[in-house]
Enzyme design. Sequence first.
Site, PDB file in Angstrom:
ATOM      1  N   ASP A   1      -9.194  -1.912   2.527  1.00 50.67           N
ATOM      2  CA  ASP A   1      -8.866  -1.345   3.831  1.00 50.67           C
ATOM      3  C   ASP A   1      -9.842  -1.808   4.914  1.00 50.67           C
ATOM      4  O   ASP A   1      -9.598  -1.582   6.104  1.00 50.67           O
ATOM      5  CB  ASP A   1      -8.878   0.184   3.758  1.00 50.67           C
ATOM      6  CG  ASP A   1      -7.850   0.712   2.777  1.00 50.67           C
ATOM      7  OD1 ASP A   1      -6.805   0.060   2.623  1.00 50.67           O
ATOM      8  OD2 ASP A   1      -8.093   1.764   2.148  1.00 50.67           O
TER       9      ASP A   1
ATOM     10  N   ASP B   1       0.826  -1.203   0.000  1.00 52.14           N
ATOM     11  CA  ASP B   1       0.000   0.000   0.000  1.00 52.14           C
ATOM     12  C   ASP B   1       0.866   1.261   0.000  1.00 52.14           C
ATOM     13  O   ASP B   1       0.534   2.248  -0.674  1.00 52.14           O
ATOM     14  CB  ASP B   1      -0.924  -0.012   1.223  1.00 52.14           C
ATOM     15  CG  ASP B   1      -2.265   0.646   0.932  1.00 52.14           C
ATOM     16  OD1 ASP B   1      -2.639   0.713  -0.251  1.00 52.14           O
ATOM     17  OD2 ASP B   1      -2.922   1.088   1.877  1.00 52.14           O
TER      18      ASP B   1
END
Length: 592
Positions: free
Chosen positions: A332, A282
């Site tokens: 997420d 990420d």
Amino acid sequence: MDVSKLLDLVAQHFNDERHLIPMYLHLIASALFPIYTGAYASLSRPSSAAKPVKKKRRASEAADEIDDEDEEVLQKLEGMSPRDAVIYPVVAAVTLAGLYYLITKYGARAINLIFGWYFAVAGVFSVAKLVSDAAVVGISFVFPTYLGWSGKLYRVDGLKRKAVLVQGAVGESATGSSAAVTSVWLKPVYNTIWDVRAAIKQRYTVALRIGNTPDEKTNFTVIHVLATLVGIASSAYANLVAKPWYLTNLQGFAVCYTAFQMLSPTTFTTGSLLLSGLFCYDIWAVFFTPLMVTVAKNLDQPIKLVFPRPEEAVQIPFAPPKRQYSMLGLGDIVLPGIMMALALRFDLYLFYLAKQREKIVQQSDDVSGKESKGTKVENIEKAPYVPVTGYLGDRFWTARLPASARPTKLNASFPKPYFYASMVGYTIGMLTTLVVMSVYQHAQPALLYLVPGVLVSLWGTALARGEVKQMWEFSEAVDSEQVEEGGDTRKEEAGWSLDSAQTWLDMWDGLLKLTGFREGSTEATTRNGDTASEAKPDADGNAGKLEPGKKHIDSKRDDVLFRFTISRYKAEQEGDLSGASDAAKDMAGKRE
């Protein structure tokens, strides 16, 4: 920098961003909602608990009156291995780069069209699952099974159409039930309510057979049908008409909710390895490349949650205010969430592990057959599992009764230190993400803050409680106690068995017969491949009965190429289910 000046800057920034606080609260609540509900929906009997005690059924008991407490639902989660945890971030990076290349070269329209129909199919299933489960919870408040009235417990009997006293004077009805019957003008309304309740709780069975395959059966209710229609309508509207933010969020919620009931990191070490790899991925995708931001802005699919920001005035005269949106990727939510759901199942595992007792058994003979007095064998005695989810409506309507007056299933609860700790860690990580994003006005890799928050909270809790070893050794891999008796554990863990292989071969054979590519065989066979000639005749000399342990055959089986039936749900009656056939156990003891 002077502390007073720093505080002034913080106060000024807070004042400038104060109008965004409702949106931030909306974002955090929307992220926690599917995690909380999905984690609870993933609960089932842990390996540290024994099977629940089966209850005898009465012949007069209708299908819609069968208790859900008699249905043991074992979640079949797709487990991960350490190899999967290492490969997943690499695959995610390659996929993201490929999408970025296609969007920049060919535009996002074609990609959205292809992905739109792909996610439409997944959206139908996910939305239907979410809506049906939510409807069941809502209906439990409207049509509960247990009621608390004047300090007494009543059970709603759909056959007798009244609430029967469970604890107290036997045969006494709930206050108000008889009054409703005696009122002539209320009787039609009274009967309609009972008819609606019966229609909602009535279950049906769909059976499908192709060729020589055994009947593939599944159970459903009217709620499942209506929820499926809602799923189809939402996907059709999103792909053919428009995609409002609330519809996108509904599909996103549903995908997350379903994912928690399908995926599991199997162990905390595998989950930690997975999140650590995604932590690096990420950061790379957001800070060092334009991949993540470009793909997220151009893909108009239910892979994110969208939150409307306050309207901002534009410089053009008479132009409408400009509406902008904040986004939160489903990754997420799902990726830290599967670790948090594992923590909740670990809490349940520890709860039943603490209830285990050692059972001392006296052994009279040793292996050689000689007596060995005084020898003892220690066995682990597990506590029977009591479902800890569901029955919200019943819990509500019996909340004023003492715990001793309520059924065991309405008092079922367990401590959740690991789950609550992970929720706190996730919330802190989300708040940190929003604060940093607000200060620097730049998209942030949420996993940069969420992964440390979740992992530190979980392993820190284990360290503080002295349970690091138990947490390290905990695994959700299927063991022999959780596989159906007589099955091959190794094959079950791999998700494949000779029986399932034979089933698919039979289905293929049936399809060939259906299309005319293969003629039907004149020899009747059983599911396990035994021919009719192997069946022993009965006392009257009639063939068709097999030896004990072999399943009965149907001499007309090859005459049926395709059959599809819908019937009322039937369960084993008059007797303990432990002595029923395998098919009866599957029908009566499990929700297919």
